[in-house]
Design a protein around this motif. Structure first.
Motif, PDB file in Angstrom:
ATOM      1  N   ASN A   1      -3.694   7.929 -20.482  1.00 18.82           N
ATOM      2  CA  ASN A   1      -2.327   7.670 -20.934  1.00 18.82           C
ATOM      3  C   ASN A   1      -1.864   8.757 -21.891  1.00 18.82           C
ATOM      4  OD1 ASN A   1       0.098   6.299 -21.167  1.00 18.82           O
ATOM      5  ND2 ASN A   1      -0.639   5.105 -22.914  1.00 18.82           N
ATOM      6  N   PHE A   2      -2.738   9.165 -22.817  1.00 17.34           N
ATOM      7  CA  PHE A   2      -2.391  10.213 -23.772  1.00 17.34           C
ATOM      8  C   PHE A   2      -2.104  11.525 -23.052  1.00 17.34           C
ATOM      9  CE2 PHE A   2      -3.574  13.636 -26.721  1.00 17.34           C
ATOM     10  CZ  PHE A   2      -2.680  13.362 -27.740  1.00 17.34           C
ATOM     11  N   ILE A   3      -2.903  11.862 -22.053  1.00 14.68           N
ATOM     12  CA  ILE A   3      -2.688  13.094 -21.288  1.00 14.68           C
ATOM     13  C   ILE A   3      -1.362  13.023 -20.541  1.00 14.68           C
ATOM     14  CG2 ILE A   3      -3.541  14.434 -19.328  1.00 14.68           C
ATOM     15  CD1 ILE A   3      -6.389  13.696 -20.314  1.00 14.68           C
ATOM     16  N   ASN A   4      -1.043  11.868 -19.968  1.00 17.56           N
ATOM     17  CA  ASN A   4       0.234  11.710 -19.262  1.00 17.56           C
ATOM     18  C   ASN A   4       1.421  11.879 -20.205  1.00 17.56           C
ATOM     19  OD1 ASN A   4      -0.830  11.315 -16.732  1.00 17.56           O
ATOM     20  ND2 ASN A   4      -0.898   9.096 -16.937  1.00 17.56           N
ATOM     21  N   LEU A   5       1.345  11.285 -21.387  1.00 21.61           N
ATOM     22  CA  LEU A   5       2.440  11.413 -22.353  1.00 21.61           C
ATOM     23  C   LEU A   5       2.593  12.856 -22.836  1.00 21.61           C
ATOM     24  CD1 LEU A   5       1.939   8.178 -24.466  1.00 21.61           C
ATOM     25  CD2 LEU A   5       3.794   8.676 -22.871  1.00 21.61           C
ATOM     26  N   THR A   6       1.491  13.533 -23.059  1.00 20.36           N
ATOM     27  CA  THR A   6       1.537  14.922 -23.497  1.00 20.36           C
ATOM     28  C   THR A   6       2.143  15.808 -22.417  1.00 20.36           C
ATOM     29  OG1 THR A   6      -0.432  14.535 -24.837  1.00 20.36           O
ATOM     30  CG2 THR A   6       0.154  16.808 -24.405  1.00 20.36           C
ATOM     31  N   THR A   7       1.780  15.567 -21.176  1.00 16.21           N
ATOM     32  CA  THR A   7       2.337  16.340 -20.066  1.00 16.21           C
ATOM     33  C   THR A   7       3.839  16.098 -19.939  1.00 16.21           C
ATOM     34  OG1 THR A   7       0.229  16.153 -18.917  1.00 16.21           O
ATOM     35  CG2 THR A   7       2.126  16.804 -17.605  1.00 16.21           C
TER      36      THR A   7
ATOM     37  N   SER B   1       7.858  19.560 -21.026  1.00 16.03           N
ATOM     38  CA  SER B   1       9.156  20.112 -20.639  1.00 16.03           C
ATOM     39  C   SER B   1      10.114  20.152 -21.821  1.00 16.03           C
ATOM     40  CB  SER B   1       9.760  19.294 -19.494  1.00 16.03           C
ATOM     41  OG  SER B   1       9.991  17.969 -19.915  1.00 16.03           O
ATOM     42  N   GLN B   2       9.996  19.200 -22.724  1.00 11.52           N
ATOM     43  CA  GLN B   2      10.853  19.188 -23.907  1.00 11.52           C
ATOM     44  C   GLN B   2      10.463  20.298 -24.873  1.00 11.52           C
ATOM     45  OE1 GLN B   2      10.377  15.251 -25.447  1.00 11.52           O
ATOM     46  NE2 GLN B   2      11.663  14.311 -23.879  1.00 11.52           N
ATOM     47  N   ARG B   3       9.203  20.696 -24.864  1.00  7.22           N
ATOM     48  CA  ARG B   3       8.727  21.716 -25.793  1.00  7.22           C
ATOM     49  C   ARG B   3       8.849  23.112 -25.215  1.00  7.22           C
ATOM     50  NH1 ARG B   3       4.279  19.829 -29.748  1.00  7.22           N
ATOM     51  NH2 ARG B   3       5.331  21.453 -30.889  1.00  7.22           N
ATOM     52  N   ALA B   4       9.290  23.246 -23.971  1.00  5.56           N
ATOM     53  CA  ALA B   4       9.395  24.550 -23.335  1.00  5.56           C
ATOM     54  C   ALA B   4      10.357  25.466 -24.101  1.00  5.56           C
ATOM     55  CB  ALA B   4       9.837  24.396 -21.889  1.00  5.56           C
ATOM     56  N   LYS B   5      11.452  24.917 -24.594  1.00  3.41           N
ATOM     57  CA  LYS B   5      12.410  25.714 -25.356  1.00  3.41           C
ATOM     58  C   LYS B   5      11.775  26.228 -26.645  1.00  3.41           C
ATOM     59  CE  LYS B   5      17.062  25.571 -27.290  1.00  3.41           C
ATOM     60  NZ  LYS B   5      18.248  24.760 -27.524  1.00  3.41           N
TER      61      LYS B   5
END
Length: 67
Positions: A12-18, A22-26
């Motif tokens: 679950n933690f890996i899924n949330l981080t993934t 996309s939000q952290r790409a900027k």
């Protein structure tokens, strides 16, 4: 049973981080433009993950009733 729950929590933690990637790409693009190196970004993300995990562990120890 505990091992299964730990495995489920890790997945679950890996899924949330993934999903947040996309939000952290900027942020990553701006940091690289400003001269940030790949190793600096890696260390930052690993440190953030470690601190978050450490806080969750401490909170779970505090909230768990002792015998």
């Amino acid at each position: 049973m505990a091992a299964f729950l730990l495995l489920l929590a890790c997945i679950n933690f890996i899924n949330l981080t993934t999903a947040q990637a996309s939000q952290r790409a900027k942020e990553i693009g701006i940091r690289k433009t400003m001269g940030g190196h790949r190793t600096q970004l890696t260390i930052q993300f690993l440190t953030e993950t470690f601190v978050l995990t450490l806080l969750a562990t401490i909170l779970s120890i505090v909230l768990t009733p002792s015998c």
